[in-house]
Write an enzyme that holds these catalytic residues in place. Structure first.
Site, PDB file in Angstrom:
ATOM      1  N   ASP A  12      75.127  42.114  14.399  1.00 28.08           N
ATOM      2  CA  ASP A  12      74.598  41.942  14.986  1.00 28.08           C
ATOM      3  C   ASP A  12      73.692  40.659  13.942  1.00 28.08           C
ATOM      4  OD1 ASP A  12      74.050  40.071  17.456  1.00 28.08           O
ATOM      5  OD2 ASP A  12      72.532  41.842  17.864  1.00 28.08           O
ATOM      6  N   ARG A  35      71.710  33.903  14.362  1.00 26.63           N
ATOM      7  CA  ARG A  35      70.220  33.083  13.902  1.00 26.63           C
ATOM      8  C   ARG A  35      70.391  33.009  12.626  1.00 26.63           C
ATOM      9  NH1 ARG A  35      68.673  37.731  16.904  1.00 26.63           N
ATOM     10  NH2 ARG A  35      70.547  39.049  17.083  1.00 26.63           N
ATOM     11  N   HIS A  59      79.097  33.778  10.255  1.00 31.15           N
ATOM     12  CA  HIS A  59      80.346  34.619  10.505  1.00 31.15           C
ATOM     13  C   HIS A  59      80.761  35.354   8.884  1.00 31.15           C
ATOM     14  CE1 HIS A  59      79.701  35.034  14.472  1.00 31.15           C
ATOM     15  NE2 HIS A  59      79.961  33.924  15.600  1.00 31.15           N
ATOM     16  N   THR A  89      85.656  42.797  23.789  1.00 28.32           N
ATOM     17  CA  THR A  89      85.942  42.298  24.773  1.00 28.32           C
ATOM     18  C   THR A  89      85.114  41.351  25.211  1.00 28.32           C
ATOM     19  OG1 THR A  89      85.633  43.162  25.714  1.00 28.32           O
ATOM     20  CG2 THR A  89      87.818  44.144  25.119  1.00 28.32           C
ATOM     21  N   GLU A  90      84.190  41.202  24.936  1.00 26.53           N
ATOM     22  CA  GLU A  90      83.332  39.707  25.567  1.00 26.53           C
ATOM     23  C   GLU A  90      83.422  38.754  25.090  1.00 26.53           C
ATOM     24  OE1 GLU A  90      82.016  43.506  26.063  1.00 26.53           O
ATOM     25  OE2 GLU A  90      82.818  43.215  27.917  1.00 26.53           O
ATOM     26  N   TRP A 129      85.374  36.654  23.778  1.00 23.60           N
ATOM     27  CA  TRP A 129      86.179  35.404  23.559  1.00 23.60           C
ATOM     28  C   TRP A 129      85.536  34.498  24.960  1.00 23.60           C
ATOM     29  CZ3 TRP A 129      90.382  36.095  21.679  1.00 23.60           C
ATOM     30  CH2 TRP A 129      91.260  37.203  21.596  1.00 23.60           C
ATOM     31  N   LEU A 183      87.037  57.283   2.400  1.00 25.46           N
ATOM     32  CA  LEU A 183      85.700  56.689   4.040  1.00 25.46           C
ATOM     33  C   LEU A 183      87.075  56.622   4.822  1.00 25.46           C
ATOM     34  CD1 LEU A 183      83.521  55.333   4.923  1.00 25.46           C
ATOM     35  CD2 LEU A 183      84.547  53.340   4.050  1.00 25.46           C
ATOM     36  N   ARG A 215      72.216  49.336  14.138  1.00 27.26           N
ATOM     37  CA  ARG A 215      71.928  47.964  15.081  1.00 27.26           C
ATOM     38  C   ARG A 215      70.743  46.995  14.625  1.00 27.26           C
ATOM     39  NH1 ARG A 215      73.557  45.490  20.710  1.00 27.26           N
ATOM     40  NH2 ARG A 215      73.936  43.319  19.693  1.00 27.26           N
ATOM     41  N   ARG A 248      70.136  47.245  21.861  1.00 32.63           N
ATOM     42  CA  ARG A 248      71.534  48.084  22.576  1.00 32.63           C
ATOM     43  C   ARG A 248      72.506  48.515  22.429  1.00 32.63           C
ATOM     44  NH1 ARG A 248      69.935  42.444  24.646  1.00 32.63           N
ATOM     45  NH2 ARG A 248      71.653  41.235  23.392  1.00 32.63           N
TER      46      ARG A 248
HETATM   47  C1  FPP Z   1      76.832  39.173  15.698  1.00 32.82           C
HETATM   48  O1  FPP Z   1      76.591  38.146  15.602  1.00 32.82           O
HETATM   49  C2  FPP Z   1      78.629  38.822  15.609  1.00 32.82           C
HETATM   50  C3  FPP Z   1      79.431  38.887  15.804  1.00 32.82           C
HETATM   51  C4  FPP Z   1      79.795  38.927  17.147  1.00 32.82           C
HETATM   52  C5  FPP Z   1      81.226  39.772  15.383  1.00 32.82           C
HETATM   53  C6  FPP Z   1      80.271  40.082  14.094  1.00 32.82           C
HETATM   54  C7  FPP Z   1      81.327  39.183  13.688  1.00 32.82           C
HETATM   55  C8  FPP Z   1      81.581  39.252  11.487  1.00 32.82           C
HETATM   56  C9  FPP Z   1      80.933  40.148  10.972  1.00 32.82           C
HETATM   57  C10 FPP Z   1      82.581  38.749  10.744  1.00 32.82           C
HETATM   58  C11 FPP Z   1      83.612  39.074  10.998  1.00 32.82           C
HETATM   59  C12 FPP Z   1      84.037  40.694  10.140  1.00 32.82           C
HETATM   60  C13 FPP Z   1      84.812  40.220   9.829  1.00 32.82           C
HETATM   61  C14 FPP Z   1      85.227  41.925   9.272  1.00 32.82           C
HETATM   62  C15 FPP Z   1      86.652  39.789  10.021  1.00 32.82           C
HETATM   63  P1  FPP Z   1      75.967  36.895  16.214  1.00 32.82           P
HETATM   64  O2  FPP Z   1      76.911  35.898  16.272  1.00 32.82           O
HETATM   65  O3  FPP Z   1      76.181  36.881  17.964  1.00 32.82           O
HETATM   66  O4  FPP Z   1      74.734  36.584  16.124  1.00 32.82           O
HETATM   67  P2  FPP Z   1      73.102  36.222  16.774  1.00 32.82           P
HETATM   68  O5  FPP Z   1      72.752  36.698  17.827  1.00 32.82           O
HETATM   69  O6  FPP Z   1      72.591  35.472  16.020  1.00 32.82           O
HETATM   70  O7  FPP Z   1      74.033  34.981  17.646  1.00 32.82           O
END
Ligand code: FPP
Length: 241
Positions: free
Chosen positions: A16, A20, A33, A62-63, A65, A126, A183, A189
């Site tokens: 997460d 940000r 990302h 699933t959310e 999307w 692993l 997390r 959460r």
């Molecule tokens: C949360 O950050 C992250 C995600 C919803 C997606 C996780 C995806 C990756 C780490 C990139 C793809 C990974 C691979 C291995 C292909 P957020 O966008 O919710 O961050 P925020 O809470 O700061 O907005």
């Protein structure tokens, strides 16, 4: 199930804070990302190096999307290119598995997932598990549905349905429960991640770090915190009786 060297057998990570991280740098979210995907690759290698048995990461829920299309597209594009890199995991002795409903993805992505699993299936290091289009409640509902189907078909008796049998109908059949759930980023959460499998997990929330900044040393910190906790599984500590 902790191992003798004090390492948890199975670590779960909710990656997460990508958005940000990007915002603080004045960058588009997709750059967060991308940095997050790089952090993940580094952590996966490191986890293998230190002898961790199972690492499950929440890549796409699933959310997710519901996010803007260009953001979803950017995560899917990262996944697609990462899947191609996974051919190298066989050499590194990393076994790859995917959990979640993969049928929502394009056929080429599904084929790449199947290939990554097949290519690495004999690896003994692993086990790296990527949760993609995954939701804990959806997983539990799917298991219940499949159990009902098998009962209706006369393959199992309703009396045989206990926790152990139920686990065998989850995506994670055969994989031990999560010992340590990490997390970063200051959210406290579970967000529908591995609901069943984290029943007795230790939770380590690391509010001072956003996922793209998560380093091997950050994982070490979480592992040290895990070692300092006493796990009772509903019983008493040794010496308390
Ligand atoms: C949360 O950050 C992250 C995600 C919803 C997606 C996780 C995806 C990756 C780490 C990139 C793809 C990974 C691979 C291995 C292909 P957020 O966008 O919710 O961050 P925020 O809470 O700061 O907005």
């Amino acid at each position: 199930m902790a191992t003798q060297n004090g390492l948890p057998t199975h670590v779960g990570i909710i990656m997460d804070g990508n958005g940000r991280w990007a915002k603080r740098r004045g960058l588009p979210r997709k750059m967060g990302h991308r940095a997050g995907a790089n952090a993940f690759k580094t952590i996966a290698r490191y986890a293998n190096k230190i002898g961790l048995r199972y690492l499950t990461a929440y890549v796409f829920s699933t959310e997710n999307w519901k996010r803007p299309k260009d953001e979803v597209d950017s995560i899917v594009a990262l996944l697609r290119s990462y899947l191609d890199e996974m051919d190298g995991y066989r050499k590194e002795n990393i076994r790859v598995l995917f959990i979640g409903d993969r049928t929502a993805f394009d056929a080429d992505i599904q084929a790449k997932m199947a290939r990554a699993e097949e290519n690495s299936k004999n690896a003994t290091g692993l086990t790296l598990i990527l949760a993609i289009n995954y939701g804990g409640r959806a997983e539990i509902a799917r298991a219940a549905r499949r159990i009902a189907e098998d009962a209706k078909a006369g393959k199992i008796s309703p009396d045989a349905v206990d926790e152990s049998l139920f686990s065998q109908y989850l995506y994670t059949a055969g994989i031990p429960d999560v010992d340590l759930l990490i997390r970063p980023s200051g959210e406290y959460r579970l967000s529908n991640f591995l609901l069943w499998q984290t029943a007795y997990a230790e939770y380590v929330f690391m509010s001072g770090v956003l996922w793209p900044d998560f380093k091997p040393e950050t994982l070490d910190e979480a592992l040290a915190e895990y070692r300092s906790r006493s796990r009772r599984f509903g019983g008493l500590d040794d010496g308390d009786s």
